[in-house]
Design a protein around this motif. Structure first.
Motif, mmCIF file in Angstrom:
data_model
loop_
_atom_site.group_PDB
_atom_site.id
_atom_site.type_symbol
_atom_site.label_atom_id
_atom_site.label_comp_id
_atom_site.label_asym_id
_atom_site.label_seq_id
_atom_site.Cartn_x
_atom_site.Cartn_y
_atom_site.Cartn_z
ATOM 1 N N HIS A 184 -6.678 -6.248 10.697
ATOM 2 C CA HIS A 184 -7.676 -6.078 11.411
ATOM 3 C C HIS A 184 -7.025 -5.896 12.898
ATOM 4 O O HIS A 184 -7.506 -6.484 13.941
ATOM 5 N N HIS A 194 -7.415 -11.664 8.930
ATOM 6 C CA HIS A 194 -7.998 -11.094 10.190
ATOM 7 C C HIS A 194 -6.679 -11.003 11.486
ATOM 8 O O HIS A 194 -7.055 -10.703 12.588
ATOM 9 N N ASP A 243 -9.966 -5.941 4.671
ATOM 10 C CA ASP A 243 -9.874 -7.416 4.261
ATOM 11 C C ASP A 243 -8.750 -7.844 2.925
ATOM 12 O O ASP A 243 -8.670 -8.645 2.624
HETATM 13 ZN ZN LIG Z 1 -12.736 -8.421 7.921
#
Ligand SMILES: [Zn+2]
Length: 175
Positions: free
Chosen positions: A42, A38, A11
């Motif tokens: 990610h 994201h 994050d």
């Molecule tokens: Zn996340």
């Protein structure tokens, strides 16, 4: 600590939110959150970097690297399962970046970030963490402060008693 960090580090690609909010009324607003959250962290490429970094800093390299990789993927699984935005956007996971962007992972059953399953899971896991702290005599709080961890464990044991056959010294005090 490395495994825990591996589970939250994806994050950091959401930190662009600060730049986006601060510049949204300017002449040249930055869209770092909308564009990179994201996306940057990610994906499997970043996951491998995280596992390698964990290996580098750990004394038990293979175990720590493997658990860091698992922890990283638990984060992605959590995002896919229960992190739908308030506007209904699913924040798909471009899992194979930076190698390929062909596969964007979403799940039709995904619940909202503030949905009840997340509160239930959080409550259950907190309960389990407190139970383990009571039972084993240490908790994740020790990552931040050993002293605070002792205070937590002794507060739990004062409230719920000392676990049987675990700490003879404390059991004596109790008896
Ligand atoms: Zn996340």
């Amino acid at each position: 600590m490395l495994v825990t960090l591996a589970g939250v580090v994806p994050d950091v690609d959401g930190l662009g939110a600060f730049a986006e909010i601060l510049t949204r009324n300017s002449e040249r607003p930055l869209d770092w959150w909308s564009r990179y959250h994201h996306v940057l962290c990610h994906n499997v490429g970043f996951g491998l970097v995280v596992a390698l970094v964990a290996c580098f800093f750990a004394s038990r390299r293979l175990v720590t690297g493997g658990l860091a990789l698992l922890s990283f993927h638990l984060h992605l699984a959590g995002d896919v399962a229960g992190a739908r935005g308030p506007d209904g956007y699913q924040w798909p996971i471009p899992y194979f970046l930076p190698f390929s962007d062909i596969w964007q992972i979403t799940w039709s059953g995904q619940w909202a970030l503030n949905g009840w399953p997340n509160f239930l899971i959080t409550a259950l896991l907190l309960g389990l963490a407190l139970y383990w702290a009571w039972r084993r005599g240490f908790s994740a709080v020790e990552l931040v402060s050993g002293k605070a961890d002792e205070v937590l464990v002794s507060a739990l044991r004062e409230r719920f008693g000392t676990p049987a056959g675990f700490a003879p010294g404390s059991a004596e005090r109790e008896g």
